[in-house]
Design a protein around this motif. Structure first.
Motif, mmCIF file in Angstrom:
data_model
loop_
_atom_site.group_PDB
_atom_site.id
_atom_site.type_symbol
_atom_site.label_atom_id
_atom_site.label_comp_id
_atom_site.label_asym_id
_atom_site.label_seq_id
_atom_site.Cartn_x
_atom_site.Cartn_y
_atom_site.Cartn_z
ATOM 1 N N UNK A 166 3.984 -3.339 13.048
ATOM 2 C CA UNK A 166 2.686 -3.367 12.387
ATOM 3 C C UNK A 166 2.635 -4.468 11.354
ATOM 4 N N UNK A 167 2.184 -4.128 10.165
ATOM 5 C CA UNK A 167 2.098 -5.116 9.106
ATOM 6 C C UNK A 167 0.976 -4.779 8.153
ATOM 7 N N UNK A 168 0.751 -5.685 7.197
ATOM 8 C CA UNK A 168 -0.242 -5.439 6.154
ATOM 9 C C UNK A 168 -1.668 -5.559 6.670
ATOM 10 N N UNK A 206 -0.205 4.416 6.541
ATOM 11 C CA UNK A 206 1.185 4.125 6.881
ATOM 12 C C UNK A 206 1.983 3.922 5.588
ATOM 13 N N UNK A 222 -4.303 2.226 6.443
ATOM 14 C CA UNK A 222 -4.040 2.879 7.723
ATOM 15 C C UNK A 222 -3.056 4.045 7.599
ATOM 16 N N UNK A 247 0.794 0.942 3.422
ATOM 17 C CA UNK A 247 -0.493 0.462 3.876
ATOM 18 C C UNK A 247 -1.488 1.620 3.773
ATOM 19 N N UNK A 261 -2.860 -4.577 9.469
ATOM 20 C CA UNK A 261 -3.116 -3.669 10.598
ATOM 21 C C UNK A 261 -4.477 -3.004 10.560
#
Lengths: 470, 470
Positions: free
Chosen positions: A150-152, A377, A375, A372, A154
């Protein structure tokens, strides 16, 4: 150690120089970024192209020897430790950006390409590769695909899964399969592309990928909002979404994380606040300006102590860099850092963070949480010492409690890190025994000899996320 | 006809009123929207909830009786014809919009929900469900998921696949599996969600889905560009993308299609032009205005005879409605209409359309082409008469040539319609024999008795797309 005849077969394929089996090489590839998992492989191999991979797999399948494909091993789920020995495959020779197709908006890459190199290169053409795992400076695209990273970004842009248009992979028996292509639409048969994404090297070896690109957002702005407590930060997140704004990033840091990050990054974060939200919006300037003004209002209405838009892109970039440094900063504190990624529906973030605090207290362990928020996360991160086996048992219990709470709130045991060996005991908590059964059958269909990254994804015996006693 | 004891078991589950097996019912469910495929089922069943589905599957699996899940059968690949008899399952009782969650931006639905009903309902809340298959007024979400449906907005917003966050489905053995959830990120195990999407009812029965929603675009504008020839239209498409604009729709109609559509819709389309592009952009007003001005310039620079932005939303909607009517319009022309969806990389659209023209001429058949130029997804449509078996052989040959050309250009045999029975002979052209083998193994892993929609996806014997002789 490999049997001599197997070693000979492998060096006949890749050359002596591309098979490593000195003690120091084996040690170097005996672990990944996950604490407390280590095992020596029998050899490390560097294929030069897909045909090498195919030939290697035929040998290993015949010999029923494990194969562990490995990017730069930044995964945090013990996904690339060679727990059952065998051969670790690395992609130093297969690390090219093969093509950027500006007309079809695709990049075709080899698995060993560094994520940041792809991002940087496409941005020079005014294009954008959105998935941005925190490890992107050293992670590989092949690793990202295998873990479903994923990542920032997302929340607004989706994750690695959403950017893979086609794959080439080698089956355990050496067959080469090609899926998808430069095609926005393709429903010819089962979605093997997405079945491979996040399969953690347990089904086959990725050898090439066609990635989707999009136009680079014209501009970006960054805002930092400070809160007395995390419930207000949670309100801000919900209210932004309720106002139909989807920011590019919407990151959360709790107080302990803020302190550690500031100590590390020294950019003037206030260390006495209860929580921080780091909010970015990108896109056309008119829209970014409008959204930032509206989000600043929302922050203030929902109880932020302050919400300041970074005056310059450099100031914004420094804030984002500080957030990205969270794991590095936390890792300085204690000998062992265990970072998890329990994920809940966005509306449950504040409740989950509170629950994590309580769980940490109950088990008498130190857990910082960031992640995050947009989302759901979260990255509860425990600073501990793997040598202290008594404390590790409490750490183990705390993470078990965290997973249980995430599931209770409609969440999952892993949002973007993968299952690996570390979370395999908990997979059934998310997908049920029937889900695990189906997955096991899929695994068998691809890999009847169970040579692809064995010991990952599927639990062997008891529920221990952290290996308490080896 | 069902054996009496099987019939008794099924009616014990759903009640006598939910099992249909009169001759007229069997005939009504013996075919779908695909010409030239028909077979009587043994019964039609209407489950009321997931537990019914599970109980039904246990009976059918025990008896090794086929089960064909069916939405409203608008698929065009003979995906829902009960070719091997058995039981057709319909979802009249499982057609609810269960929940719209505005905080997590999700809609939870039952499979029988009509696509348009979902779209309409979420738009009243300022939200947006982007996938818009042309059949959306009657198609069901369950059918869309099973076929991996696309639509006009695919280029900018993606397809059904990109909007499914979680599923509940029943395995052939009756086990109930839940995947995903209200989670933007979830990598717990293999991606069963996406494996089910586009699996055409061959792996299990969908019983519930959680769909992603996004904020509704604030505004939309529509433009009609006219061309002497299709190469200029192709240039426009490429140049728009090269200018980093991703329009909401970018639809293409060739001259024969324009004539037929105008005759049907009577909205004043010029019938003497070589090609039309219908271009829409949506989003914030500032951005839409800027993009439309720029795209109008591009149309003119790349050889459009004219490019006019619709003066009112109503005028724009009429143009889009005309495009959506293409299949209905074409279907009036001849007794049999065969619509395909060969798909190529965007950069190859003009080349593909020219090739289709040549193939039609060579085989002496009448083919109109329209489709989604922005994502290379074309709908060559043949107007013919299934009773003329000599012509049908030429039609068969023409489509075979079209598939071969699409593959040659890096494309696929189906962009959004599915493989079904119709294109199963060609699946290996796209995914190779190794790809088909893997898919067959996956099918076996889910459905060892091959009761789920047998005869679909995988070819039995010879390559005949159209059933020339039964």
């Amino acid at each position: 150690m490999l049997k001599q005849d197997v070693r000979d077969q492998l060096t006949a394929i890749v050359g002596e120089e591309n098979l490593l089996d000195s003690q120091q090489d084996l040690i170097a590839y005996s672990y990944d970024s996950t604490p407390d998992f280590q095992e020596l492989p029998d050899a490390v191999i560097k294929p030069r192209h897909t045909e090498d991979v195919s030939a290697i797999m035929k040998v290993l399948n015949e010999e029923k020897l494990p194969l562990v494909p490995r990017g730069n091993a930044t995964n945090l789920c013990a996904g690339t430790t060679p727990l059952e020995g065998g051969v670790v495959m690395i992609f130093n020779h297969m690390n090219k950006l093969l093509e950027i197709d500006e007309e079809n908006l695709t990049a075709t890459v080899q698995p060993g390409l560094i994520t940041q190199d792809l991002i940087t290169e496409v941005e020079t053409r005014g294009l954008f590769y959105a998935p941005d795992p925190s490890s992107m400076k050293i992670s590989t695209i092949g690793g990202n695909i295998n873990e479903g990273s994923g990542g920032l970004r997302g929340l607004k842009y989706g994750v690695t899964r959403d950017y893979v248009m086609g794959l080439e992979f080698v089956m355990p028996n050496g067959d080469i399969v090609r899926t998808g292509g430069k095609l926005a639409k393709d429903v010819a048969g089962y979605d093997l592309t997405r079945l491979m994404i996040g399969s953690e090297g347990t089904l086959g070896v990725l050898t090439e990928a066609t990635m989707k690109l999009i136009p680079k957002p014209e501009t970006k702005k960054t805002m930092l909002a400070l809160y007395h407590n995390l419930e207000s930060a949670g309100d801000t997140v919900s209210t932004i979404i309720a106002n139909k704004i989807i920011p590019a990033t919407l990151e959360f840091l709790d107080q302990p994380t803020i302190r550690v990050v500031e100590d590390f990054a020294q950019i003037g974060l206030p260390t006495d606040v209860g929580a921080i939200l780091l909010i970015e919006q990108d896109g056309p300037p008119e829209v970014v300006d409008r959204d930032m003004v509206k989000m600043k209002e929302i922050c203030e209405q929902t109880g932020a102590m302050s919400a300041d838009i970074a005056a310059t892109p450099e100031e914004g970039a420094a804030l984002t860099a500080a957030r990205r440094s969270a794991l590095s900063a936390l890792a300085r504190m204690k000998p062992t850092t265990i970072l998890e990624d329990a994920t809940v529906p966005r509306s449950k973030v504040a409740e989950m963070v509170r629950a994590i605090e309580e769980i940490a207290e109950k088990n008498n362990v130190e857990i910082c949480t960031f992640g995050h928020a947009g989302d759901g996360n979260l990255h509860p991160t425990c600073m501990t010492d793997a040598r202290d086996r008594e404390e590790m048992k409490r750490v183990e219990q705390a993470f078990e409690d965290i997973f249980a709470k995430a599931i209770e709130l409609g969440g999952t045991i892993t949002g973007e890190h993968g299952v690996g060996a570390m979370k395999s005991p908990y997979l059934s908590w998310k997908v049920g025994d029937t889900g695990v059964n189906v997955m096991r059958e899929i695994k068998k269909a691809f890999d009847p000899n169970n040579i692809m990254n064995p010991g990952k994804m599927f639990a062997k015996d008891e529920k221990f996320r952290v290996v308490v006693e080896k």
